[in-house]
Enzyme design. Structure first.
Site, mmCIF file in Angstrom:
data_model
loop_
_atom_site.group_PDB
_atom_site.id
_atom_site.type_symbol
_atom_site.label_atom_id
_atom_site.label_comp_id
_atom_site.label_asym_id
_atom_site.label_seq_id
_atom_site.Cartn_x
_atom_site.Cartn_y
_atom_site.Cartn_z
ATOM 1 N NE ARG A 1 -1.972 1.541 3.842
ATOM 2 C CZ ARG A 1 -2.630 1.716 4.961
ATOM 3 N NH1 ARG A 1 -3.886 1.399 5.038
ATOM 4 N NH2 ARG A 1 -2.020 2.167 6.007
ATOM 5 N NE ARG B 1 -6.988 4.691 5.118
ATOM 6 C CZ ARG B 1 -6.962 4.923 6.399
ATOM 7 N NH1 ARG B 1 -6.098 4.306 7.143
ATOM 8 N NH2 ARG B 1 -7.809 5.719 6.948
ATOM 9 C CG ASP C 1 -7.495 1.279 7.201
ATOM 10 O OD1 ASP C 1 -6.478 0.831 7.779
ATOM 11 O OD2 ASP C 1 -8.213 2.159 7.686
ATOM 12 C CG ASP D 1 -8.277 0.293 11.642
ATOM 13 O OD1 ASP D 1 -7.114 0.400 11.246
ATOM 14 O OD2 ASP D 1 -9.142 1.155 11.474
#
Length: 83
Positions: free
Chosen positions: A3, A12, A15, A17
């Site tokens: 990335r 993005r 992503d 998390d």
């Protein structure tokens, strides 16, 4: 995944998390668990409190419900539908 961030906080490709991983505390160059900002984000804590309100943050030793309830007023989370 290779990335490349073109702009800070910009779009993005992917992503992911990771909020928590059991009671693990991990701090490496590429990974920090628990997520370093989860305790400040109502959009994270509100839905998490619905499914696991008594889950404890391994660093702060407080439940998800306690973390959510300690947030300052102002952030709103709106449920748009349930599955």
């Amino acid at each position: 995944m290779g990335r490349r961030r073109v702009r800070d906080k910009g779009p993005r490709i992917i992503d992911i998390d990771i909020l928590l991983f059991g009671n693990s505390i991990i701090a490496t160059k590429g990974l920090t668990i628990p997520h370093p900002a989860m305790h400040t984000r109502r959009f994270v804590l509100e839905p998490l409190a619905e499914i696991a309100p008594d889950l404890r943050h391994p660093v702060f030793k407080r439940s998800v419900r306690e973390l959510r309830d300690a947030l300052p007023a102002g952030q709103m989370v709106k449920c748009v539908g349930k599955f």
